[in-house]
Design a protein around this motif. Structure first.
Motif, PDB file in Angstrom:
ATOM      1  N   GLY A   6       0.757  -1.370   0.098  1.00 24.15           N
ATOM      2  CA  GLY A   6       0.001  -0.068  -0.019  1.00 24.15           C
ATOM      3  C   GLY A   6       0.929   1.120  -0.074  1.00 24.15           C
ATOM      4  O   GLY A   6       0.500   2.069  -0.734  1.00 24.15           O
ATOM      5  N   THR A   7       1.784   1.309   0.776  1.00 22.93           N
ATOM      6  CA  THR A   7       3.010   2.512   0.847  1.00 22.93           C
ATOM      7  C   THR A   7       3.520   2.698  -0.468  1.00 22.93           C
ATOM      8  O   THR A   7       3.424   3.751  -1.054  1.00 22.93           O
ATOM      9  N   GLN A   8       3.901   1.620  -1.200  1.00 22.27           N
ATOM     10  CA  GLN A   8       4.386   1.442  -2.294  1.00 22.27           C
ATOM     11  C   GLN A   8       3.562   2.048  -3.514  1.00 22.27           C
ATOM     12  O   GLN A   8       4.090   2.977  -4.243  1.00 22.27           O
ATOM     13  N   LEU A   9       2.269   1.642  -3.476  1.00 20.55           N
ATOM     14  CA  LEU A   9       1.533   2.075  -4.614  1.00 20.55           C
ATOM     15  C   LEU A   9       1.106   3.605  -4.199  1.00 20.55           C
ATOM     16  O   LEU A   9       0.968   4.378  -5.388  1.00 20.55           O
ATOM     17  N   ARG A  10       1.066   4.076  -2.958  1.00 18.72           N
ATOM     18  CA  ARG A  10       0.665   5.552  -2.756  1.00 18.72           C
ATOM     19  C   ARG A  10       1.789   6.164  -3.354  1.00 18.72           C
ATOM     20  O   ARG A  10       1.488   7.348  -3.824  1.00 18.72           O
ATOM     21  N   HIS A  11       2.815   6.026  -2.996  1.00 22.37           N
ATOM     22  CA  HIS A  11       4.173   6.580  -3.330  1.00 22.37           C
ATOM     23  C   HIS A  11       4.151   6.916  -5.118  1.00 22.37           C
ATOM     24  O   HIS A  11       4.289   7.723  -5.577  1.00 22.37           O
ATOM     25  N   LEU A  12       3.955   5.582  -5.638  1.00 24.65           N
ATOM     26  CA  LEU A  12       3.858   5.554  -7.134  1.00 24.65           C
ATOM     27  C   LEU A  12       2.984   6.526  -7.562  1.00 24.65           C
ATOM     28  O   LEU A  12       3.024   7.275  -8.569  1.00 24.65           O
ATOM     29  N   ILE A  13       1.561   6.530  -6.961  1.00 23.71           N
ATOM     30  CA  ILE A  13       0.346   7.182  -7.555  1.00 23.71           C
ATOM     31  C   ILE A  13       1.172   8.709  -7.102  1.00 23.71           C
ATOM     32  O   ILE A  13       0.553   9.735  -8.086  1.00 23.71           O
ATOM     33  N   ASP A  14       1.557   9.171  -6.142  1.00 23.35           N
ATOM     34  CA  ASP A  14       2.184  10.417  -5.985  1.00 23.35           C
ATOM     35  C   ASP A  14       3.005  10.825  -6.908  1.00 23.35           C
ATOM     36  O   ASP A  14       2.797  12.181  -7.349  1.00 23.35           O
ATOM     37  N   LEU A  15       3.899   9.921  -7.402  1.00 26.64           N
ATOM     38  CA  LEU A  15       4.955  10.589  -8.314  1.00 26.64           C
ATOM     39  C   LEU A  15       4.358  10.758  -9.767  1.00 26.64           C
ATOM     40  O   LEU A  15       4.414  11.636 -10.365  1.00 26.64           O
ATOM     41  N   LEU A  16       3.470   9.620 -10.089  1.00 27.96           N
ATOM     42  CA  LEU A  16       2.546   9.866 -11.319  1.00 27.96           C
ATOM     43  C   LEU A  16       1.797  10.815 -11.357  1.00 27.96           C
ATOM     44  O   LEU A  16       1.735  11.857 -12.394  1.00 27.96           O
ATOM     45  N   ASP A  17       0.906  11.240 -10.316  1.00 26.90           N
ATOM     46  CA  ASP A  17      -0.095  12.358 -10.359  1.00 26.90           C
ATOM     47  C   ASP A  17       0.527  13.845 -10.149  1.00 26.90           C
ATOM     48  O   ASP A  17       0.002  14.346 -10.780  1.00 26.90           O
ATOM     49  N   GLY A  18       1.379  13.515  -9.270  1.00 26.23           N
ATOM     50  CA  GLY A  18       2.257  14.979  -9.419  1.00 26.23           C
ATOM     51  C   GLY A  18       2.812  15.343 -10.690  1.00 26.23           C
ATOM     52  O   GLY A  18       2.556  16.659 -11.149  1.00 26.23           O
ATOM     53  N   ALA A  19       3.344  14.767 -11.376  1.00 25.72           N
ATOM     54  CA  ALA A  19       4.082  15.010 -12.675  1.00 25.72           C
ATOM     55  C   ALA A  19       2.837  15.260 -13.754  1.00 25.72           C
ATOM     56  O   ALA A  19       3.000  16.226 -14.462  1.00 25.72           O
ATOM     57  N   VAL A  20       1.824  14.485 -13.743  1.00 21.91           N
ATOM     58  CA  VAL A  20       0.630  14.680 -14.628  1.00 21.91           C
ATOM     59  C   VAL A  20      -0.040  16.022 -14.127  1.00 21.91           C
ATOM     60  O   VAL A  20      -0.338  16.998 -15.191  1.00 21.91           O
ATOM     61  N   SER A  21      -0.180  16.273 -12.991  1.00 19.10           N
ATOM     62  CA  SER A  21      -0.925  17.715 -12.451  1.00 19.10           C
ATOM     63  C   SER A  21       0.012  18.785 -13.126  1.00 19.10           C
ATOM     64  O   SER A  21      -0.450  19.908 -13.555  1.00 19.10           O
ATOM     65  N   ALA A  22       1.382  18.927 -12.810  1.00 16.53           N
ATOM     66  CA  ALA A  22       2.446  19.681 -13.339  1.00 16.53           C
ATOM     67  C   ALA A  22       2.193  19.886 -14.848  1.00 16.53           C
ATOM     68  O   ALA A  22       2.224  21.129 -15.019  1.00 16.53           O
ATOM     69  N   ALA A  23       2.045  18.668 -15.504  1.00 20.97           N
ATOM     70  CA  ALA A  23       1.866  18.806 -16.883  1.00 20.97           C
ATOM     71  C   ALA A  23       0.626  19.643 -17.387  1.00 20.97           C
ATOM     72  O   ALA A  23       0.684  20.599 -18.461  1.00 20.97           O
ATOM     73  N   TYR A  24      -0.523  19.458 -16.736  1.00 25.36           N
ATOM     74  CA  TYR A  24      -1.757  20.272 -16.996  1.00 25.36           C
ATOM     75  C   TYR A  24      -1.511  21.892 -16.794  1.00 25.36           C
ATOM     76  O   TYR A  24      -1.961  22.538 -17.237  1.00 25.36           O
ATOM     77  N   GLU A  25      -0.845  21.981 -15.398  1.00 23.86           N
ATOM     78  CA  GLU A  25      -0.674  23.458 -15.049  1.00 23.86           C
ATOM     79  C   GLU A  25       0.438  23.922 -16.255  1.00 23.86           C
ATOM     80  O   GLU A  25      -0.091  25.376 -16.574  1.00 23.86           O
ATOM     81  N   GLU A  26       1.429  23.320 -16.587  1.00 21.57           N
ATOM     82  CA  GLU A  26       2.150  23.757 -17.529  1.00 21.57           C
ATOM     83  C   GLU A  26       1.654  24.186 -18.907  1.00 21.57           C
ATOM     84  O   GLU A  26       1.642  25.123 -19.476  1.00 21.57           O
ATOM     85  N   ALA A  27       0.465  23.290 -19.085  1.00 24.48           N
ATOM     86  CA  ALA A  27      -0.248  23.720 -20.374  1.00 24.48           C
ATOM     87  C   ALA A  27      -1.102  24.565 -20.299  1.00 24.48           C
ATOM     88  O   ALA A  27      -2.038  24.954 -21.166  1.00 24.48           O
ATOM     89  N   GLY A  28      -1.362  25.252 -19.003  1.00 26.78           N
ATOM     90  CA  GLY A  28      -2.402  26.371 -18.623  1.00 26.78           C
ATOM     91  C   GLY A  28      -4.017  25.695 -18.635  1.00 26.78           C
ATOM     92  O   GLY A  28      -4.655  26.452 -18.734  1.00 26.78           O
ATOM     93  N   ILE A  29      -3.877  24.514 -17.953  1.00 26.99           N
ATOM     94  CA  ILE A  29      -5.273  23.768 -17.824  1.00 26.99           C
ATOM     95  C   ILE A  29      -5.476  23.525 -16.401  1.00 26.99           C
ATOM     96  O   ILE A  29      -4.769  23.085 -15.733  1.00 26.99           O
ATOM     97  N   ASP A  30      -6.665  24.273 -16.034  1.00 31.16           N
ATOM     98  CA  ASP A  30      -7.206  23.977 -14.546  1.00 31.16           C
ATOM     99  C   ASP A  30      -7.988  22.700 -14.662  1.00 31.16           C
ATOM    100  O   ASP A  30      -9.059  22.644 -14.815  1.00 31.16           O
ATOM    101  N   TYR A  31      -7.133  21.779 -14.265  1.00 28.40           N
ATOM    102  CA  TYR A  31      -7.678  20.360 -14.319  1.00 28.40           C
ATOM    103  C   TYR A  31      -6.921  19.329 -13.417  1.00 28.40           C
ATOM    104  O   TYR A  31      -5.675  19.405 -13.215  1.00 28.40           O
ATOM    105  N   ARG A  32      -7.824  18.297 -13.004  1.00 28.64           N
ATOM    106  CA  ARG A  32      -7.243  17.282 -12.111  1.00 28.64           C
ATOM    107  C   ARG A  32      -7.065  16.053 -12.810  1.00 28.64           C
ATOM    108  O   ARG A  32      -7.952  15.579 -13.443  1.00 28.64           O
ATOM    109  N   PRO A  33      -5.825  15.252 -12.538  1.00 27.15           N
ATOM    110  CA  PRO A  33      -5.779  13.891 -13.229  1.00 27.15           C
ATOM    111  C   PRO A  33      -7.009  13.127 -12.745  1.00 27.15           C
ATOM    112  O   PRO A  33      -7.246  12.100 -13.826  1.00 27.15           O
ATOM    113  N   ARG A  34      -7.601  13.029 -11.721  1.00 24.25           N
ATOM    114  CA  ARG A  34      -8.698  12.370 -11.336  1.00 24.25           C
ATOM    115  C   ARG A  34     -10.235  12.331 -12.162  1.00 24.25           C
ATOM    116  O   ARG A  34     -10.751  11.573 -12.311  1.00 24.25           O
TER     117      ARG A  34
END
Length: 160
Positions: A6-34
Motif C-alpha cells: 500500500g505504501t509503495q502504491l501510494r508513493h507511485l501514485i504521488d509520483l505519477l499524479d504529481g507529474a501529470v498535474s504539473a503537465a496540466y498546469e504547464e499547459a495552462g489547464i485547470d484540471y485534475r488527473p482524477r
C-alpha cells in the motif's frame, strides 16, 4: 526494510499524479488527473448515468459520484434528471468541458508516451503488472486473501 504494498502504491501514485498535474498546469489547464476517466467516459458526447460512467471508467460508484460533483462545480459537466427516474442524474460534458477536450487530448497523448517510456525502462512493463494484479484481485479480492492469511496464521498458532 522493504515498504508495504500500500505504501509503495501510494508513493507511485504521488509520483505519477504529481507529474501529470504539473503537465496540466504547464499547459495552462485547470484540471485534475482524477477527472480523466470521467472525461474519457463522456468524450464521445453520449450522456451517461453516474453508474454508467463508473463502469466505463473502471472506477467505483462513490469515486465517480465524487469526481462528477467536483467537475460540475468546476463547470466541466452538466447534469439533468433521468427520464424514467428523476432521482437519477444524466451527466454530459458542458460546453466548457467540450472546449477543453482538444487540449486534454494533447496532454493525454504526451502522458501515454511517457507511460510507454516508463514501461520500456522496466524489466517487466508496469502496465502489464498492474493489469495482471487487477485481474488477480477480480478473481480473489485482497480482503479474501487477508482473511485466508489470517486463518492460516491462526491454524498455525493452534497447532504449535
Amino acid at each position: 526494510m522493504r515498504q508495504g504494498l500500500g505504501t509503495q502504491l501510494r508513493h507511485l501514485i504521488d509520483l505519477l499524479d504529481g507529474a501529470v498535474s504539473a503537465a496540466y498546469e504547464e499547459a495552462g489547464i485547470d484540471y485534475r488527473p482524477r477527472y480523466t476517466p470521467v472525461m474519457r467516459a463522456l468524450e464521445g458526447g453520449e450522456p451517461r448515468t453516474v453508474s454508467q460512467i463508473a463502469e466505463a471508467a473502471g472506477i467505483t460508484q462513490p469515486a465517480a459520484t465524487q469526481t462528477v460533483t467536483l467537475m460540475m462545480k468546476q463547470g466541466l459537466l452538466e447534469a439533468s434528471p433521468g427520464v424514467r427516474d428523476a432521482r437519477q442524474k444524466i451527466v454530459r460534458l458542458s460546453a466548457q468541458g467540450e472546449a477543453l477536450l482538444p487540449q486534454l487530448r494533447l496532454c493525454w497523448q504526451a502522458t501515454r508516451a511517457a507511460a510507454d517510456s516508463l514501461d520500456r525502462d522496466m524489466p517487466y512493463p508496469l502496465s502489464d503488472a498492474l493489469a495482471e494484479a487487477i485481474a488477480a484481485l477480480q478473481t480473489q479480492s485482497f480482503g479474501a486473501r487477508i482473511r485466508a492469511a489470517r486463518a492460516t496464521t491462526k491454524s498455525k498458532k493452534e497447532t504449535s
